[in-house]
Scaffold this motif. Structure first.
Motif, short mmCIF file in Angstrom:
data_model
loop_
_atom_site.label_atom_id
_atom_site.label_comp_id
_atom_site.label_asym_id
_atom_site.label_seq_id
_atom_site.Cartn_x
_atom_site.Cartn_y
_atom_site.Cartn_z
N GLU A 94 49.65 48.48 35.07
CA GLU A 94 48.93 47.03 35.56
C GLU A 94 49.76 45.99 36.26
N GLU A 144 36.25 43.27 37.83
CA GLU A 144 35.64 44.15 36.97
C GLU A 144 34.49 43.59 36.38
N ILE A 155 34.91 46.81 40.34
CA ILE A 155 35.74 47.83 39.61
C ILE A 155 35.05 48.45 38.17
N ARG A 156 34.74 49.74 38.17
CA ARG A 156 34.46 50.16 37.01
C ARG A 156 35.38 50.71 36.27
N ARG A 157 36.35 50.15 35.17
CA ARG A 157 37.46 50.85 34.70
C ARG A 157 37.03 51.99 33.66
N SER A 212 33.57 52.78 41.99
CA SER A 212 33.54 51.49 41.97
C SER A 212 33.56 51.11 43.38
N TRP A 266 44.95 52.99 37.76
CA TRP A 266 44.36 51.95 36.87
C TRP A 266 42.94 51.69 36.57
N SER A 267 42.06 52.29 37.79
CA SER A 267 40.87 52.11 37.76
C SER A 267 40.12 53.30 36.72
N THR A 311 41.85 54.46 34.24
CA THR A 311 42.17 53.92 32.72
C THR A 311 41.36 52.97 32.17
N PRO A 312 40.72 53.42 31.10
CA PRO A 312 39.86 52.40 30.25
C PRO A 312 40.63 51.06 29.88
N ARG A 313 40.04 50.05 29.86
CA ARG A 313 40.65 48.70 29.42
C ARG A 313 41.29 48.93 28.00
N ALA A 347 42.01 57.96 29.30
CA ALA A 347 41.61 58.01 30.52
C ALA A 347 40.91 59.32 31.29
#
Length: 485
Positions: free
Chosen positions: A292, A339, A344-346, A353, A381-382, A384-386, A392
């Motif tokens: 990040e 997001e 953006i759809r994490r 996205s 990054w996208s 990878t879940p928050r 991921a």
């Protein structure tokens, strides 16, 4: 003797300029030595002296006697082999990659060590002038192999330049100071090897040892679909039996035997060995990666350029894009807003996205704004879940070697070893076409009065800044053939 040498060097600097030379920053010296090495005649030695002083605080694992070195190297290589075997066993039993969490992490590493890799072998350049002294031949042979003996597909710098270009990692000049220390040391030794010969020999001895991280890096790059050839090539040429590590010991034995004070010479060799420990290294660069934080840095740099180039039509969280980009410190909040707004759809496939479709795809409005490396960081990054504890959606990556096996013969890398030996001077038909500069070099070498004049003509074309160019590669091929003629 070492302290006397430092004092004598300072005296020479005082005689030229009236005061000791200022020690330059590594990045500044790196650039200057590539642009105009002659203009750094005081700055480069001052930098080396300062680095040697720093290196003396580092531990040194070398044995106390030269005759013990070959056994020490072989024992070290065996230990590395055992550790690598244990690593492979752990991976087979389900252990994750040790170094690279994802593809962008691997590319971050490739970019982060670029200042060193793009001057690979430079520290040995000054030995080329000693071609008529057999004691220097182990070092010269190592230098020529670093330069691929003039074959583009074996020239280490050419290989690394291609690797960077293949993944959009060419923009490395803005890296921090510590990433340039090793490259600056190599370039300074390249042009001041006569004054720092023991340090050069020691540096070469340290650099040519096979490290565990080289084996693991090669394995994990291949897993991620990245060509590991640059790294696997070093695994083979640095072997302790007959490769660069072996040649390094021979060179030390040869040159130390003729020193007026062998003990003092070896003390300076130890200083040179320790120089390898300064600045950023493979593992420190790998360990510095934060996905990040890297994305925030990338978008912050883009914000400085694009903050006034967006229309006010699109708003995110009630604010215009130009407003969000007005201050790079707002980038983390901007990402969170994108997001929250669904741009953006994490943790999902990146193609879902909307923001990604602006960057890549048919009629992408921001096509060309992000480099290949930057797109990979955004992609990883996208997906990878928050939630950092979640898994991921990375999917299966075809290894580089598997991909190569799947390609037809035209796309294979079979040409790497397929270069036929050629004569020193090529004879063409009168209407043959080619690079006029290469033709002129051949004519100049053919017109020399002997080997000494030819070698003196060729060596400057093999300098760190030019050896990977067409004329530098040709000069290397000609020098290599003349060396043993």
């Amino acid at each position: 003797m070492t302290s006397m040498f430092v004092a004598a060097s300072q005296d020479r600097a005082m005689a030229r300029g009236g005061r000791p030379a200022r020690v330059p920053a590594a990045k500044d010296l790196y650039r200057a030595l590539l642009d105009d090495a002659a203009g750094c005649r005081d700055a480069a030695p001052a930098f080396l002296r300062a680095q040697v002083a720093l290196a003396r605080a580092e531990p040194c694992e070398l044995p106390d006697a030269v005759w013990q070195l070959q056994g020490w190297i072989q024992g070290r290589a065996e230990s590395v082999g055992i550790a690598y075997r244990e690593y492979l066993a752990a991976r087979r039993n389900g252990a994750p990659r040790r170094y690279f969490t994802n593809t962008s992490h691997a590319l971050y590493f490739l970019r982060g060590v670029a200042p060193t890799k793009l001057v690979d072998g430079a520290w040995l350049y000054g030995t080329l002038a000693r071609w008529d002294d057999p004691d220097f031949h182990p070092l010269i042979k190592t230098c020529l192999e670093e330069l691929g003996d003039g074959v583009p597909d074996k020239n280490h710098v050419t290989l690394y330049r291609r690797l960077l270009a293949a993944h959009g990692c060419e923009d490395w000049e803005t890296l921090p100071e510590d990433r340039f220390v090793q490259g600056a040391i190599q370039l300074a030794l390249a042009h001041h090897g006569d004054d720092f010969l023991p340090e050069l020999v020691g540096y070469n001895l340290g650099y040519e040892q096979l490290p565990l991280h080289l084996l693991i890096t090669s394995y994990e790059l291949n897993e991620l679909g990245i060509d590991p050839y640059y790294f696997t090539l070093h695994v083979t040429v640095d072997n302790a039996g007959s490769g660069h590590a072996h040649k390094a010991v021979r060179a030390l034995s040869n040159l130390m035997a003729r020193a007026s004070d062998p003990a003092a010479f070896f003390a300076r060799v130890l200083d040179g060995y320790r120089l390898n420990d300064l600045g950023a290294c493979t593992t420190s660069v790998i360990g510095a990666f934060d996905l990040e934080a890297e994305l925030v840095e990338i978008l912050g740099a883009k914000a400085a350029i694009g903050r006034n180039m967006h229309s006010d039509y699109c708003r995110v969280a009630g604010r215009t894009v130009n407003d969000w980009l007005a201050d790079p410190r707002q980038v983390p909040a901007f990402l969170a807003a994108l997001e929250d707004a669904g741009w953006i759809r994490r943790g999902e496939d990146v193609e879902r996205s909307r923001f990604w479709r602006l960057i890549e795809g048919e009629r992408a409005e921001m096509f060309g704004v992000f480099s290949g490396y930057e797109r990979q960081v955004l992609r990883d990054w996208s997906v990878t879940p928050r939630d950092a504890a979640a898994t991921a959606r990375t999917g299966r990556v075809l290894s580089h070697r598997a991909r190569q096996r799947a390609l037809d013969g035209v796309m294979r890398h079979g040409a790497r070893g397929g270069h036929a030996e050629r004569g020193l001077i090529r004879h063409r038909a009168g209407d043959a076409r080619g690079d006029p500069a290469l033709h002129r070099l051949e004519e100049r070498v053919a017109a020399t009065r002997g080997k000494r004049e030819a070698m003196a003509m060729l060596a400057p074309l093999m300098a760190p800044s030019v050896h990977h160019t067409a004329i530098g590669l040709m000069a290397t091929r000609m020098y290599s053939q003349l060396l043993d003629a």
